[in-house]
Design a protein around this motif. Sequence first.
Motif, mmCIF file in Angstrom:
data_model
loop_
_atom_site.group_PDB
_atom_site.id
_atom_site.type_symbol
_atom_site.label_atom_id
_atom_site.label_comp_id
_atom_site.label_asym_id
_atom_site.label_seq_id
_atom_site.Cartn_x
_atom_site.Cartn_y
_atom_site.Cartn_z
ATOM 1 N N UNK A 37 0.831 -1.209 0.000
ATOM 2 C CA UNK A 37 0.000 0.000 0.000
ATOM 3 C C UNK A 37 0.862 1.255 0.000
ATOM 4 N N UNK A 38 1.990 1.187 0.671
ATOM 5 C CA UNK A 38 2.862 2.357 0.771
ATOM 6 C C UNK A 38 3.796 2.499 -0.435
ATOM 7 N N UNK A 39 4.371 1.387 -0.897
ATOM 8 C CA UNK A 39 5.420 1.463 -1.908
ATOM 9 C C UNK A 39 5.004 1.022 -3.308
ATOM 10 N N UNK A 40 4.048 0.117 -3.422
ATOM 11 C CA UNK A 40 3.641 -0.421 -4.727
ATOM 12 C C UNK A 40 2.144 -0.695 -4.733
ATOM 13 N N UNK A 41 1.327 0.326 -4.677
ATOM 14 C CA UNK A 41 -0.123 0.098 -4.628
ATOM 15 C C UNK A 41 -0.600 -0.857 -5.727
#
Length: 165
Positions: A120-124
Amino acid sequence: MGSGRVYVDCETTGLQDDAEMIEVAVVDDDGRVLFESLLRPVLEHETIATDIHGITLDMLASAPLLAEVADQLAAALEGSVVVAHNRDYDISQLEQAWAIHGLPAAHWAGTDCTMEAAAARFRPGQRISLHDTMAALGIDPPPGAHRATRDAQCARLVDLALHAV
């Protein structure tokens, strides 16, 4: 155990439908190992995913069956939030292992997934490996092979970093 978060990782014979858990580790919030063991599979496996985790069939020959250590494993998980980097996989492996042995599963307070939080933070919308998550968070992985205790410790470090930011 009964409170807080515990970090779990399972190594298996492979990804096929009849794959079995052959190593499991549980680490607490402070990084202490609550449970770790190789596990002898019930079914005959001609090959296992040795290239991934380094575990060989010879190493498993004298390992206990899950039924022999299930109470200790359940106690390490009991009442805690179980956190894994790939929660769906690790939880399904735990549940499948108990089912294969005809044992009642442990009861935990809930589950959490560091892979989902990191994605969710780095590669949605994408998966992100434990190694890539650690790199994105600037965490140096501890030395050693891709094994259950090391990976449970890594999931703990990732979880702590994700919640600190």
